[in-house]
Write a protein that holds these residues in place. Structure first.
Motif, PDB file in Angstrom:
ATOM      1  N   LEU A 113       0.861  -1.179   0.013  1.00 49.24           N
ATOM      2  CA  LEU A 113       0.121   0.023  -0.052  1.00 49.24           C
ATOM      3  C   LEU A 113       0.776   1.333   0.033  1.00 49.24           C
ATOM      4  O   LEU A 113       0.697   2.442  -0.721  1.00 49.24           O
ATOM      5  N   LYS A 114       1.794   1.293   0.743  1.00 49.19           N
ATOM      6  CA  LYS A 114       2.832   2.635   0.835  1.00 49.19           C
ATOM      7  C   LYS A 114       3.371   2.950  -0.470  1.00 49.19           C
ATOM      8  O   LYS A 114       3.240   3.766  -0.921  1.00 49.19           O
ATOM      9  N   VAL A 115       3.985   1.852  -1.223  1.00 45.72           N
ATOM     10  CA  VAL A 115       4.486   1.911  -2.380  1.00 45.72           C
ATOM     11  C   VAL A 115       3.617   2.457  -3.612  1.00 45.72           C
ATOM     12  O   VAL A 115       3.825   3.254  -4.234  1.00 45.72           O
ATOM     13  N   PHE A 116       2.408   1.781  -3.586  1.00 47.97           N
ATOM     14  CA  PHE A 116       1.399   2.282  -4.546  1.00 47.97           C
ATOM     15  C   PHE A 116       0.827   3.578  -4.245  1.00 47.97           C
ATOM     16  O   PHE A 116       0.920   4.395  -5.082  1.00 47.97           O
ATOM     17  N   HIS A 117       0.725   3.920  -3.009  1.00 49.89           N
ATOM     18  CA  HIS A 117       0.011   5.368  -2.650  1.00 49.89           C
ATOM     19  C   HIS A 117       1.110   6.404  -2.925  1.00 49.89           C
ATOM     20  O   HIS A 117       0.828   7.398  -3.304  1.00 49.89           O
ATOM     21  N   GLU A 139     -13.006  -3.000  -5.848  1.00 51.44           N
ATOM     22  CA  GLU A 139     -11.990  -3.350  -5.202  1.00 51.44           C
ATOM     23  C   GLU A 139     -10.775  -3.549  -6.012  1.00 51.44           C
ATOM     24  O   GLU A 139     -10.743  -3.829  -6.860  1.00 51.44           O
ATOM     25  N   LEU A 140      -9.753  -2.842  -5.182  1.00 53.76           N
ATOM     26  CA  LEU A 140      -8.332  -2.678  -5.947  1.00 53.76           C
ATOM     27  C   LEU A 140      -7.434  -3.511  -5.641  1.00 53.76           C
ATOM     28  O   LEU A 140      -6.305  -3.832  -6.290  1.00 53.76           O
ATOM     29  N   GLY A 141      -7.411  -3.770  -4.140  1.00 54.12           N
ATOM     30  CA  GLY A 141      -6.249  -4.634  -3.614  1.00 54.12           C
ATOM     31  C   GLY A 141      -6.618  -5.275  -2.275  1.00 54.12           C
ATOM     32  O   GLY A 141      -7.612  -4.890  -1.606  1.00 54.12           O
ATOM     33  N   GLY A 142      -5.670  -6.121  -1.852  1.00 52.48           N
ATOM     34  CA  GLY A 142      -5.576  -6.631  -0.641  1.00 52.48           C
ATOM     35  C   GLY A 142      -4.843  -7.958  -0.272  1.00 52.48           C
ATOM     36  O   GLY A 142      -4.220  -8.386  -1.474  1.00 52.48           O
ATOM     37  N   GLY A 143      -4.826  -8.707   0.653  1.00 49.49           N
ATOM     38  CA  GLY A 143      -4.050  -9.748   0.964  1.00 49.49           C
ATOM     39  C   GLY A 143      -2.677  -9.660   0.491  1.00 49.49           C
ATOM     40  O   GLY A 143      -1.909  -8.901   1.267  1.00 49.49           O
ATOM     41  N   VAL A 144      -1.975 -10.471  -0.444  1.00 48.66           N
ATOM     42  CA  VAL A 144      -0.619 -10.476  -0.545  1.00 48.66           C
ATOM     43  C   VAL A 144      -0.404  -9.564  -1.857  1.00 48.66           C
ATOM     44  O   VAL A 144       0.729  -9.998  -2.698  1.00 48.66           O
ATOM     45  N   MET A 145      -1.293  -8.788  -2.559  1.00 47.67           N
ATOM     46  CA  MET A 145      -0.921  -8.184  -3.657  1.00 47.67           C
ATOM     47  C   MET A 145       0.231  -7.317  -3.759  1.00 47.67           C
ATOM     48  O   MET A 145       0.183  -6.527  -2.914  1.00 47.67           O
ATOM     49  N   THR A 146       0.834  -7.261  -4.829  1.00 48.99           N
ATOM     50  CA  THR A 146       2.067  -6.370  -4.908  1.00 48.99           C
ATOM     51  C   THR A 146       1.692  -5.164  -5.492  1.00 48.99           C
ATOM     52  O   THR A 146       0.451  -5.089  -5.872  1.00 48.99           O
ATOM     53  N   GLU A 157       2.509  -3.781  -7.982  1.00 48.47           N
ATOM     54  CA  GLU A 157       2.427  -4.103  -9.629  1.00 48.47           C
ATOM     55  C   GLU A 157       1.133  -4.473  -9.816  1.00 48.47           C
ATOM     56  O   GLU A 157       0.397  -4.041 -10.711  1.00 48.47           O
ATOM     57  N   LYS A 158       0.461  -5.428  -9.129  1.00 51.37           N
ATOM     58  CA  LYS A 158      -0.775  -5.904  -9.286  1.00 51.37           C
ATOM     59  C   LYS A 158      -1.889  -5.042  -8.884  1.00 51.37           C
ATOM     60  O   LYS A 158      -2.835  -4.858  -9.706  1.00 51.37           O
ATOM     61  N   ILE A 159      -1.562  -4.212  -8.061  1.00 51.66           N
ATOM     62  CA  ILE A 159      -2.718  -3.111  -7.594  1.00 51.66           C
ATOM     63  C   ILE A 159      -2.664  -1.898  -8.702  1.00 51.66           C
ATOM     64  O   ILE A 159      -3.518  -1.551  -9.183  1.00 51.66           O
ATOM     65  N   GLU A 160      -1.522  -1.700  -9.206  1.00 48.90           N
ATOM     66  CA  GLU A 160      -1.567  -0.816 -10.432  1.00 48.90           C
ATOM     67  C   GLU A 160      -1.985  -1.384 -11.699  1.00 48.90           C
ATOM     68  O   GLU A 160      -2.885  -0.515 -12.329  1.00 48.90           O
ATOM     69  N   ALA A 161      -1.809  -2.425 -12.000  1.00 50.39           N
ATOM     70  CA  ALA A 161      -2.489  -3.142 -13.006  1.00 50.39           C
ATOM     71  C   ALA A 161      -4.014  -3.131 -12.927  1.00 50.39           C
ATOM     72  O   ALA A 161      -4.719  -2.771 -13.905  1.00 50.39           O
ATOM     73  N   ARG A 162      -4.399  -3.481 -11.830  1.00 50.81           N
ATOM     74  CA  ARG A 162      -5.881  -3.498 -11.476  1.00 50.81           C
ATOM     75  C   ARG A 162      -6.661  -2.063 -11.579  1.00 50.81           C
ATOM     76  O   ARG A 162      -7.481  -1.993 -12.173  1.00 50.81           O
TER      77      ARG A 162
END
Length: 210
Positions: A26-30, A189-196, A198-203
């Protein structure tokens, strides 16, 4: 779609190990998307019958090992001693009150303060039920520790914590962590669990391009 119509909602619980593991992603994505405002809502994981001593939750050690393997999250020795001793009771209402108290004085640092809370528990083995923990976090972040403790102990924090629990229920969220994208009046829903990240960004890109 204007950027002003896009925002993030993060539903977590300070006593949720999976949330602790997800915090780095979350930190990296935000940090990559400072244009997206982030609202953080505590979910109330350990409430009512679920509020019990750590020793009565025998799955904790195995779950934490899995979280570590999948996210590289480090569970400190002091925390592991606390879990092994077994009498400590995780109280999500108290933790939500602490979050309310801290962010009352620094709303713009809500994510940093939520991360500091989880570090205090999962790395340092400190109680998130205890006002002293919030005094320490406040001092670390240049906040008035006495004012934070006073807010933590005030009935208004309990009221606000429960209002946030209700918001989570109204969102229909039943698992933590959950990261949502608010696009106009729609929620995704954008992310959670063990999503990286990169996967959050793709979503995110998939939702925006739809």
């Amino acid at each position: 779609m204007n950027q002003e119509e896009l925002s993030l909602i993060y539903v977590w619980d300070a006593y949720c190990g999976w949330c602790y593991g997800f915090s780095k992603s979350l930190k990296v994505f935000h940090e990559k998307h400072p244009e997206l405002s982030l609202t953080i809502l505590p979910g109330g994981l350990f409430m009512g019958e679920r509020k019990q001593a750590m020793g009565s939750l025998p799955y904790i050690a195995d779950v934490n090992e899995r979280i570590h393997q999948l996210t590289d999250a480090i569970f400190g020795e002091a925390y592991q001693d606390l879990a092994q001793e077994g009498t400590f009771v995780m109280d999500s209402e108290a933790a939500a009150k602490g979050f309310v108290a801290l962010t009352y004085f620094s709303k713009e640092r809500a994510y940093e303060l939520s991360a500091a809370m989880q570090h205090a528990f999962y790395s340092e083995g400190k109680s998130l039920n205890d006002a002293a923990t919030y005094a320490e976090i406040a001092e670390r972040y240049g906040l008035d520790s006495e004012a934070v403790v006073e807010k933590f102990e005030d009935a208004s924090s309990t009221k606000e914590a429960h209002e946030k629990f209700i918001q989570v229920q109204q969102l229909g969220i039943q698992s933590y962590p959950t990261l949502l994208l608010k696009k106009g009046e729609q929620l995704f829903e954008l992310g959670g669990g063990v999503m990286t990240p990169e996967k959050i960004e793709a979503r995110l890109m998939k939702i925006l391009s739809a």
